[in-house]
Write a protein that holds these residues in place. Structure first.
Motif, PDB file in Angstrom:
ATOM      1  N   LYS A   1       1.818   2.023  -3.530  1.00  0.00           N
ATOM      2  CA  LYS A   1       0.636   2.535  -4.241  1.00  0.00           C
ATOM      3  C   LYS A   1       0.415   4.018  -3.934  1.00  0.00           C
ATOM      4  N   THR A   2       0.442   4.344  -2.652  1.00  0.00           N
ATOM      5  CA  THR A   2       0.211   5.738  -2.250  1.00  0.00           C
ATOM      6  C   THR A   2       1.273   6.642  -2.862  1.00  0.00           C
TER       7      THR A   2
ATOM      8  N   SER B   1       0.675   7.120  -6.524  1.00  0.00           N
ATOM      9  CA  SER B   1      -0.537   7.933  -6.784  1.00  0.00           C
ATOM     10  C   SER B   1      -0.226   9.421  -6.725  1.00  0.00           C
ATOM     11  N   LYS B   2       0.804   9.785  -5.985  1.00  0.00           N
ATOM     12  CA  LYS B   2       1.116  11.220  -5.817  1.00  0.00           C
ATOM     13  C   LYS B   2       1.869  11.813  -6.984  1.00  0.00           C
TER      14      LYS B   2
ATOM     15  N   PRO C   1       0.816  -1.237   0.000  1.00  0.00           N
ATOM     16  CA  PRO C   1       0.000   0.000   0.000  1.00  0.00           C
ATOM     17  C   PRO C   1       0.838   1.271   0.000  1.00  0.00           C
ATOM     18  N   LYS C   2       2.027   1.197   0.605  1.00  0.00           N
ATOM     19  CA  LYS C   2       2.886   2.397   0.634  1.00  0.00           C
ATOM     20  C   LYS C   2       3.374   2.736  -0.775  1.00  0.00           C
TER      21      LYS C   2
END
Ligand SMILES: Cc1ncc(COP(=O)(O)O)c(C=O)c1O
Length: 417
Positions: free
Chosen positions: A410-411, A414-415, A407-408
């Motif tokens: 992915k985040t 996404s930025k 998830p890290k």
């Protein structure tokens, strides 16, 4: 300059540079998932208990003097037996050379075969051939491979470069990709080498293959193939590199071996004798005893490989999920070793701080800072820094770490704009 041309021409390891950045951040309290080094965290992946006990016993029995220059005979006999039973390869103890891990044997292979300016052909990505070319003053030719063939070199890719070459450096399962040759792929290459050698006169040096199979016991269901089993006629031209560093999670124990034609192995022995790169005697005595018991080794491998494969599969599946969600990522199915090949195609994007990610190194450092995840770009393995593929090594992290990093990543991605 007050040092040699060679010393001046050495290039530092990109992997160590990344490792330093990670360590610096850890020192400041950051929790980083370190997927950079091709090593094991011994608290997650310890060496086999029986091997550890055998090493302690060997020290208690005072196995502390110089070992023979080619290695303790019992170990070379163990290796000879294992080669026969696991790979159907016939090598006697005189054709086997033991050293302090497999690195000195790779260097000795280069030194025994290469004259300054000789051509050495190797695939990109691959591990450290560029550095061994510098050390031996070889003319290194990196042949770029592609994802269509799992980044393994093909006959067609290598063929234009083999004329006049002295060494073809191959590895399977491959560091950095965790992918392997199929029999067909390797056979094609073997036949090219045989044809090239047929075209040379008796007073010319032939084309040799260095076949690094240090990960051959770490495969996940796919059969490991090797040149001599496929083409016995190549026997005079192949030097194999192998050892326990990876198969037994024993990178710090330092026992490796090479095998090949006796004339070359004996030259490598003389070279390494002067360098003094022997494996410690007690470790040799212990490995001779431990490695001979194949059932015991298989029991260890089953659990060890299962854990490594679980981490690789989890990371692979996580990336496939991200791809489905529309992220510009991909991953190659893991086949062996401790590595996963990841595509993170975000070069050219801009970070929230307004920095342009110009190349794979910029993207890697962005992920270290934003996702607390450290990978190694393929530029560390001979590719251009515009290549958006990365190596993830799972030996230094737990399955929980792998779950936590997805998830890290992915985040962080996404930025990017
Ligand atoms: C393909 C390959 N060969 C050889 C080695 C070196 O192994 P050792 O630790 O036995 O010197 C490594 C280490 O990362 C490797 O990946």
């Amino acid at each position: 300059m007050n040092v040699s041309l060679l010393a001046n021409s050495l290039v530092g390891s990109e992997i160590i540079k990344i490792g330093n950045e990670v360590n610096e951040m850890k020192r400041k309290g950051a929790q980083i998932s370190n997927l950079t080094i091709g090593d094991f965290d011994p608290s997650i992946y310890p060496i086999p208990d029986e091997l550890k006990e055998a090493i302690v016993t060997a020290y208690n029995e005072h196995q502390t003097n110089y070992p023979p220059a080619d290695g303790v005979l019992a170990l070379r006999e163990t290796v000879s037996g294992v080669l026969k039973s696991r790979y159907a390869l016939e090598y006697n103890a005189n054709e086997i050379l033991v050293s302090g891990g497999s690195r000195p044997l790779i260097y000795a292979t280069y030194l025994a075969l290469i004259d300054p300016g000789d051509k050495v052909v190797y695939p990109a990505p691959s591990w450290n051939n560029n550095h061994y070319c510098v050390l031996s003053s070889a003319n290194g030719v990196a042949v770029e491979t592609s994802v269509e063939n799992n980044f393994m070199p093909t006959g067609d890719q290598l063929k234009p470069h083999l004329k006049g070459a002295t060494l073809l450096a191959l590895c399977s399962p491959l560091n950095p990709t965790g992918t392997m040759f199929s029999a067909e792929q390797l056979l094609e290459i073997c036949d090219l080498v045989l044809a090239e050698n047929k075209s040379r006169s008796a007073d010319e040096k032939p084309l040799y293959i260095m076949y690094d199979q240090i990960y051959s016991l770490l495969t996940f269901g796919k059969e490991h193939v090797n040149p001599i089993s496929l083409r016995p006629e190549l026997r005079d031209y192949v030097i194999y590199i192998d050892g326990i560093s990876k198969a037994l999670a024993a990178t710090g124990v330092r026992v490796g071996w090479a095998f090949g034609p006796e004339v070359i192995i004996s030259k490598m022995k003389s070279l390494l004798g002067h360098i003094g790169a022997w494996a410690p005697k007690a470790e040799q005595v212990a490995v001779a005893k431990y490695f001979r018991d194949e059932a015991q080794v298989d029991t260890f491998l089953k659990e060890f490989k299962g854990a490594v494969q679980k981490s690789l599969d989890t990371l692979y599946n996580g990336f496939q999920e991200m791809k489905k969600e529309g992220f510009n990522v991909d991953a190659v199915v893991p086949m062996g070793a401790i590595y996963l090949t990841l595509k993170i195609d975000y070069i050219g994007k801009t970070t929230p701080a307004g920095d342009l990610l110009k190349n794979s190194a910029d993207l890697n450092f962005y992920l270290i800072h934003e996702a607390q995840t450290a990978l190694v770009p393929f530029s560390a393995f001979g590719n251009d820094e515009s290549v958006a593929w990365f190596r993830a090594s799972v030996g230094g992290c737990s399955l929980e770490d792998v779950y936590a990093m997805l998830p890290k990543i992915k985040t962080a991605l996404s930025k990017l704009k």
